[in-house]
Design an enzyme around this catalytic site. Structure first.
Site, PDB file in Angstrom:
ATOM      1  N   TYR A 123     -71.288 111.816  71.002  1.00 57.77           N
ATOM      2  CA  TYR A 123     -72.353 110.904  70.549  1.00 57.77           C
ATOM      3  C   TYR A 123     -73.701 111.360  71.114  1.00 57.77           C
ATOM      4  CZ  TYR A 123     -74.985 106.518  70.122  1.00 57.77           C
ATOM      5  OH  TYR A 123     -75.939 105.552  69.831  1.00 57.77           O
ATOM      6  N   LEU A 150     -76.169  95.758  64.658  1.00 55.40           N
ATOM      7  CA  LEU A 150     -76.814  94.954  65.716  1.00 55.40           C
ATOM      8  C   LEU A 150     -78.322  95.209  65.739  1.00 55.40           C
ATOM      9  CD1 LEU A 150     -76.548  93.214  68.365  1.00 55.40           C
ATOM     10  CD2 LEU A 150     -76.208  95.368  69.577  1.00 55.40           C
ATOM     11  N   ARG A 195     -75.360  99.091  85.006  1.00 52.49           N
ATOM     12  CA  ARG A 195     -75.942  99.216  83.667  1.00 52.49           C
ATOM     13  C   ARG A 195     -77.148  98.295  83.545  1.00 52.49           C
ATOM     14  NH1 ARG A 195     -72.872 102.795  83.861  1.00 52.49           N
ATOM     15  NH2 ARG A 195     -71.236 103.415  82.395  1.00 52.49           N
ATOM     16  N   LYS A 218     -77.139 112.648  69.133  1.00 49.44           N
ATOM     17  CA  LYS A 218     -78.454 112.019  69.311  1.00 49.44           C
ATOM     18  C   LYS A 218     -79.484 113.048  69.800  1.00 49.44           C
ATOM     19  CE  LYS A 218     -77.893 107.752  68.028  1.00 49.44           C
ATOM     20  NZ  LYS A 218     -78.663 107.261  66.860  1.00 49.44           N
ATOM     21  N   SER A 228     -80.421 107.003  72.620  1.00 47.53           N
ATOM     22  CA  SER A 228     -79.631 106.177  73.536  1.00 47.53           C
ATOM     23  C   SER A 228     -79.845 106.706  74.952  1.00 47.53           C
ATOM     24  CB  SER A 228     -78.158 106.317  73.157  1.00 47.53           C
ATOM     25  OG  SER A 228     -77.335 105.886  74.210  1.00 47.53           O
ATOM     26  N   SER A 229     -79.637 105.834  75.930  1.00 44.78           N
ATOM     27  CA  SER A 229     -79.802 106.295  77.318  1.00 44.78           C
ATOM     28  C   SER A 229     -78.715 107.299  77.707  1.00 44.78           C
ATOM     29  CB  SER A 229     -79.803 105.105  78.279  1.00 44.78           C
ATOM     30  OG  SER A 229     -78.608 104.369  78.145  1.00 44.78           O
ATOM     31  N   CYS A 230     -77.648 107.418  76.908  1.00 44.34           N
ATOM     32  CA  CYS A 230     -76.583 108.362  77.264  1.00 44.34           C
ATOM     33  C   CYS A 230     -76.953 109.809  76.928  1.00 44.34           C
ATOM     34  CB  CYS A 230     -75.253 107.980  76.634  1.00 44.34           C
ATOM     35  SG  CYS A 230     -75.227 108.205  74.862  1.00 44.34           S
ATOM     36  N   HIS A 273     -68.838  97.280  73.251  1.00 48.84           N
ATOM     37  CA  HIS A 273     -69.474  97.520  74.554  1.00 48.84           C
ATOM     38  C   HIS A 273     -69.055  96.419  75.538  1.00 48.84           C
ATOM     39  CE1 HIS A 273     -72.259  99.933  72.001  1.00 48.84           C
ATOM     40  NE2 HIS A 273     -72.135 100.751  73.020  1.00 48.84           N
TER      41      HIS A 273
HETATM   42  O1  GFB Z   1     -70.499  99.125  77.551  1.00 52.46           O
HETATM   43  P1  GFB Z   1     -69.563 100.259  77.806  1.00 52.46           P
HETATM   44  O2  GFB Z   1     -68.376 100.365  76.921  1.00 52.46           O
HETATM   45  O3  GFB Z   1     -70.353 101.598  77.691  1.00 52.46           O
HETATM   46  O4  GFB Z   1     -69.014 100.154  79.293  1.00 52.46           O
HETATM   47  P2  GFB Z   1     -71.121 102.687  78.581  1.00 52.46           P
HETATM   48  C1  GFB Z   1     -69.837  99.955  80.394  1.00 52.46           C
HETATM   49  C2  GFB Z   1     -69.011  99.764  81.642  1.00 52.46           C
HETATM   50  O5  GFB Z   1     -68.313  98.503  81.557  1.00 52.46           O
HETATM   51  C3  GFB Z   1     -67.934 100.827  81.891  1.00 52.46           C
HETATM   52  C4  GFB Z   1     -66.961  98.684  81.903  1.00 52.46           C
HETATM   53  O6  GFB Z   1     -67.893 101.098  83.274  1.00 52.46           O
HETATM   54  C5  GFB Z   1     -66.663 100.104  81.437  1.00 52.46           C
HETATM   55  O7  GFB Z   1     -65.480 100.598  82.055  1.00 52.46           O
HETATM   56  N1  GFB Z   1     -66.146  97.627  81.274  1.00 52.46           N
HETATM   57  C6  GFB Z   1     -65.502  96.634  81.942  1.00 52.46           C
HETATM   58  C7  GFB Z   1     -65.870  97.472  79.967  1.00 52.46           C
HETATM   59  N2  GFB Z   1     -64.796  95.872  81.103  1.00 52.46           N
HETATM   60  C8  GFB Z   1     -64.998  96.361  79.869  1.00 52.46           C
HETATM   61  C9  GFB Z   1     -64.537  95.979  78.574  1.00 52.46           C
HETATM   62  O8  GFB Z   1     -63.765  95.033  78.401  1.00 52.46           O
HETATM   63  N3  GFB Z   1     -64.997  96.704  77.526  1.00 52.46           N
HETATM   64  C10 GFB Z   1     -65.871  97.767  77.675  1.00 52.46           C
HETATM   65  N4  GFB Z   1     -66.293  98.421  76.596  1.00 52.46           N
HETATM   66  N5  GFB Z   1     -66.288  98.174  78.890  1.00 52.46           N
HETATM   67  C11 GFB Z   1     -71.570 103.569  76.209  1.00 52.46           C
HETATM   68  C12 GFB Z   1     -71.521 104.929  75.568  1.00 52.46           C
HETATM   69  O9  GFB Z   1     -71.323 103.816  77.521  1.00 52.46           O
HETATM   70  O10 GFB Z   1     -72.842 102.948  76.139  1.00 52.46           O
HETATM   71  C13 GFB Z   1     -72.265 105.012  74.324  1.00 52.46           C
HETATM   72  O11 GFB Z   1     -70.171 105.313  75.451  1.00 52.46           O
HETATM   73  C14 GFB Z   1     -73.608 104.308  74.343  1.00 52.46           C
HETATM   74  O12 GFB Z   1     -72.429 106.344  73.992  1.00 52.46           O
HETATM   75  C15 GFB Z   1     -73.499 102.944  74.944  1.00 52.46           C
HETATM   76  O13 GFB Z   1     -74.549 105.074  75.043  1.00 52.46           O
HETATM   77  C16 GFB Z   1     -74.842 102.253  75.103  1.00 52.46           C
HETATM   78  O14 GFB Z   1     -72.443 102.158  79.051  1.00 52.46           O
HETATM   79  O15 GFB Z   1     -70.266 103.240  79.657  1.00 52.46           O
END
Ligand code: GFB
Length: 318
Positions: free
Chosen positions: A141, A19, A214, A145, A112-114, A184
């Site tokens: 992860y 990406l 977010r 980083k 990353s912001s994490c 994501h």
């Molecule tokens: O984008 P996401 O997977 O990553 O999830 P993080 C963000 C939020 O969206 C969480 C919710 O609260 C998820 O529970 N969410 C709701 C969903 N529906 C969905 C769905 O269908 N799929 C997903 N994936 N989430 C990641 C880190 O964290 O962000 C990485 O694990 C990295 O290390 C990345 O930093 C940018 O923002 O929680």
């Protein structure tokens, strides 16, 4: 050797099929760089230190954008914990060390912001690094980083290595991962809402409570910031790359429902983790360096949906 990153410079975009890397490559192609190095994984395995070394010896890249990483959403990070720490450590050690030994002019590392503590004060400043415990779902992860940031800093101090570290917020855009198990949230919800619309389904399932907040940056904005800072920033301090505003996951789902044009209900599956309650970057340093994001969330989601639809049509006709 080019003294500045003009179109005669030898520029290597590591991770150029991902990406972020593909957005940086697009941005540089737009400026018609004559020596843009964008090897595929088959051509160069970044986990193989000898192959990376041979690539640097042969191609002599001067400017390196390190956009190569094993990434994924909350579930992928939490499930493939060993892969996430091993692959990210290995790729970044190979690239940073080769850039140093082969005398590269400048290296740009993306974190990353994490990397910031799970409960860091919001918005999160660069100084908040290593001031508290990390979010458990993506700790492997984040620690990889953080090790990359530390390695750049250590090489800078010991060897005078010219590396800069940028910390992007959550990203989205064309060419994202739409696999519902590993993606994501933004691409996942685009796909789920689109498929619900096609099926005429009455509801769409959103993981967690919908309450986490977010910040989302379009990847073309990130690519522009990377090129800008590669040219203008030489400092040893981290620079956050974000937009400065955030939305709740529930709000994001409603925006996506609006863009896709589906009237279904949003259902929250609270058996899935929320992750960090809030991740909003403080972008004061970025703004003071002279750059700010241009693409609004609504415009960016609409453009991403168009490219998703084009990809879906392409996949059907292939
Ligand atoms: O984008 P996401 O997977 O990553 O999830 P993080 C963000 C939020 O969206 C969480 C919710 O609260 C998820 O529970 N969410 C709701 C969903 N529906 C969905 C769905 O269908 N799929 C997903 N994936 N989430 C990641 C880190 O964290 O962000 C990485 O694990 C990295 O290390 C990345 O930093 C940018 O923002 O929680």
């Amino acid at each position: 050797m080019a003294d500045e990153m003009d179109k005669t410079a030898r520029v290597f975009v590591a991770g150029s099929r991902g990406l972020v890397g593909s957005a940086i490559a697009r941005r540089l192609q737009g400026e018609q760089f004559a020596h843009l190095l964008t090897p595929t994984r088959a051509e160069l395995d970044l986990m193989d230190g000898r192959a990376v070394d041979a690539f640097f010896a042969k191609e002599r890249p001067e400017y390196i954008f390190d956009a190569a990483a094993r990434v994924g959403g909350i579930q992928a990070n939490n499930t493939f914990r060993g892969d996430f720490i091993r692959e990210n450590l290995q790729i970044q050690i190979n690239l940073i060390d080769a850039a140093h030994r082969h005398g590269a002019t400048k290296f740009l590392f993306l974190g990353s912001s994490c990397i910031y503590p799970q409960l860091a004060p919001q918005p999160m400043k660069e100084e908040h690094l290593l001031t508290g415990l990390l979010e458990p779902t993506n700790q492997p992860y984040a620690i990889a980083k953080i090790a990359g940031i530390e390695m750049i800093d250590a090489y800078r101090r010991q060897y005078g290595f010219k590396g800069i570290c940028l910390m992007p917020t959550n990203l989205y855009g064309p060419g994202d991962n739409y696999n519902l198990e590993t993606s994501h949230v933004l691409p996942a919800l685009l796909r789920k809402v689109h498929e619900a619309k096609l099926a005429g389904a009455p509801s769409v399932v959103v993981w967690g409570t919908g309450k986490p907040r977010r910040e989302f940056l379009h990847v073309d904005d990130l690519a522009d910031a990377c090129v800008f800072l590669m040219r203008s920033y030489d400092g040893d301090k981290l620079v956050n790359i974000g937009v400065g505003t955030d939305v709740s996951i529930g709000e994001l789902a409603r925006i996506i429902v609006g863009v896709v044009g589906h009237a279904g209900e949003i259902v929250f599956d609270t058996s899935k983790p929320d992750g960090t309650p809030r991740k909003l970057l403080d972008v004061t340093r970025l703004h003071s360096l002279g750059w700010r994001a241009r693409i609004s969330l609504e415009q960016g989601i609409a453009a991403t949906y168009r490219s998703y639809l084009a990809g879906a049509v392409h996949a059907r006709s292939a």
